[in-house]
Design a protein around this motif. Structure first.
Motif, PDB file in Angstrom:
ATOM      1  N   ARG A  82       0.837  -1.243  -0.019  1.00 44.84           N
ATOM      2  CA  ARG A  82       0.136   0.126   0.009  1.00 44.84           C
ATOM      3  C   ARG A  82       0.857   1.304  -0.026  1.00 44.84           C
ATOM      4  NH1 ARG A  82       0.404  -2.225   5.061  1.00 44.84           N
ATOM      5  NH2 ARG A  82       0.629  -0.757   6.885  1.00 44.84           N
ATOM      6  N   ASN A  83       0.497   2.316  -0.497  1.00 46.64           N
ATOM      7  CA  ASN A  83       0.981   3.767  -0.305  1.00 46.64           C
ATOM      8  C   ASN A  83      -0.051   4.402   0.600  1.00 46.64           C
ATOM      9  OD1 ASN A  83       2.234   5.936  -0.567  1.00 46.64           O
ATOM     10  ND2 ASN A  83       2.244   6.105  -2.771  1.00 46.64           N
ATOM     11  N   VAL A  84       0.472   4.760   1.703  1.00 47.26           N
ATOM     12  CA  VAL A  84      -0.640   5.384   2.456  1.00 47.26           C
ATOM     13  C   VAL A  84      -0.331   6.907   2.190  1.00 47.26           C
ATOM     14  CG1 VAL A  84      -0.885   5.637   4.988  1.00 47.26           C
ATOM     15  CG2 VAL A  84       0.016   3.841   4.360  1.00 47.26           C
ATOM     16  N   GLY A  85      -1.502   7.596   2.075  1.00 47.58           N
ATOM     17  CA  GLY A  85      -1.748   9.325   1.592  1.00 47.58           C
ATOM     18  C   GLY A  85      -1.792   9.810   2.858  1.00 47.58           C
ATOM     19  N   ASN A  86      -1.054   9.778   3.962  1.00 45.02           N
ATOM     20  CA  ASN A  86      -1.434  10.521   5.224  1.00 45.02           C
ATOM     21  C   ASN A  86      -0.541  11.552   5.323  1.00 45.02           C
ATOM     22  OD1 ASN A  86       0.450   8.587   5.690  1.00 45.02           O
ATOM     23  ND2 ASN A  86      -0.035   8.381   7.869  1.00 45.02           N
ATOM     24  N   LEU A  87       0.773  11.604   4.566  1.00 42.86           N
ATOM     25  CA  LEU A  87       1.734  12.620   4.811  1.00 42.86           C
ATOM     26  C   LEU A  87       1.385  13.850   3.474  1.00 42.86           C
ATOM     27  CD1 LEU A  87       4.729  10.191   5.271  1.00 42.86           C
ATOM     28  CD2 LEU A  87       3.490  11.549   6.973  1.00 42.86           C
ATOM     29  N   PRO A  88       1.647  14.989   3.923  1.00 43.50           N
ATOM     30  CA  PRO A  88       1.599  16.067   3.023  1.00 43.50           C
ATOM     31  C   PRO A  88       2.556  16.268   1.756  1.00 43.50           C
ATOM     32  CG  PRO A  88       2.480  17.053   5.108  1.00 43.50           C
ATOM     33  CD  PRO A  88       2.036  15.526   5.235  1.00 43.50           C
ATOM     34  N   TRP A  89       3.514  15.777   1.716  1.00 40.46           N
ATOM     35  CA  TRP A  89       4.782  16.001   0.625  1.00 40.46           C
ATOM     36  C   TRP A  89       5.217  14.508   0.320  1.00 40.46           C
ATOM     37  CZ3 TRP A  89       8.117  20.741   2.593  1.00 40.46           C
ATOM     38  CH2 TRP A  89       7.159  21.649   2.647  1.00 40.46           C
ATOM     39  N   GLN A  90       5.070  13.569   1.285  1.00 36.29           N
ATOM     40  CA  GLN A  90       6.012  12.314   1.069  1.00 36.29           C
ATOM     41  C   GLN A  90       4.933  11.221   0.812  1.00 36.29           C
ATOM     42  OE1 GLN A  90       7.389  13.411   4.633  1.00 36.29           O
ATOM     43  NE2 GLN A  90       9.346  13.116   4.098  1.00 36.29           N
ATOM     44  N   HIS A  91       5.456   9.946   0.009  1.00 35.99           N
ATOM     45  CA  HIS A  91       4.874   8.883  -0.167  1.00 35.99           C
ATOM     46  C   HIS A  91       5.310   8.127   1.170  1.00 35.99           C
ATOM     47  CE1 HIS A  91       3.982   8.849  -4.538  1.00 35.99           C
ATOM     48  NE2 HIS A  91       5.323   9.228  -4.753  1.00 35.99           N
ATOM     49  N   CYS A  92       4.165   7.277   1.834  1.00 32.96           N
ATOM     50  CA  CYS A  92       4.755   6.402   2.673  1.00 32.96           C
ATOM     51  C   CYS A  92       4.224   5.005   2.087  1.00 32.96           C
ATOM     52  CB  CYS A  92       3.786   6.632   3.978  1.00 32.96           C
ATOM     53  SG  CYS A  92       3.895   5.360   5.167  1.00 32.96           S
ATOM     54  N   MET A  93       5.369   4.456   1.502  1.00 34.12           N
ATOM     55  CA  MET A  93       4.989   2.969   0.596  1.00 34.12           C
ATOM     56  C   MET A  93       5.368   2.023   1.584  1.00 34.12           C
ATOM     57  SD  MET A  93       6.591   4.393  -2.965  1.00 34.12           S
ATOM     58  CE  MET A  93       7.951   5.519  -2.268  1.00 34.12           C
ATOM     59  N   VAL A  94       4.500   0.989   1.487  1.00 28.92           N
ATOM     60  CA  VAL A  94       4.736  -0.258   2.460  1.00 28.92           C
ATOM     61  C   VAL A  94       5.146  -1.381   1.522  1.00 28.92           C
ATOM     62  CG1 VAL A  94       3.915  -1.538   4.246  1.00 28.92           C
ATOM     63  CG2 VAL A  94       3.322   0.726   4.263  1.00 28.92           C
TER      64      VAL A  94
END
Length: 98
Positions: A82-94
């Motif tokens: 998944r790519n969590v869309g909770n950060l304003p500028w960054q990807h959070c890719m798991v």
């Protein structure tokens, strides 16, 4: 060192990398070392500035697109869960170890 995380094999459940992957001099070796340290189905959290987003006020060389990250991580034996869309500028890719 620059090519190994020097952690025991199958010893980690999760690894968090924040704005660091693109800085590695030996990314293939480092990811292979991290993969070895992760337990089966272990998770790699890759936080990187979004290369797709021109409004993110960070130099291009410090950004990564999801497509580029997926390509490199797939080659290293990880799949994007998944790519969590909770950060304003960054990807959070798991990514999950395969």
């Amino acid at each position: 060192g620059e090519q190994s995380v020097n952690l025991p094999e199958n010893s980690m459940d999760k690894v968090l990398m924040v704005d660091v992957y693109h800085e590695f001099n030996f990314p293939k070796e480092m990811i292979a070392s991290i993969k070895k340290a992760l337990k089966p189905k272990g998770e790699l959290f890759l936080i990187e500035y979004r290369g797709e987003d021109r409004s993110v006020p960070i130099k291009e060389l410090h950004k990564m697109t999801e497509a580029q990250a997926v390509k490199e991580m797939n080659a290293a034996g990880f799949i994007l869960e998944r790519n969590v869309g909770n950060l304003p500028w960054q990807h959070c890719m798991v990514f999950i170890k395969q």
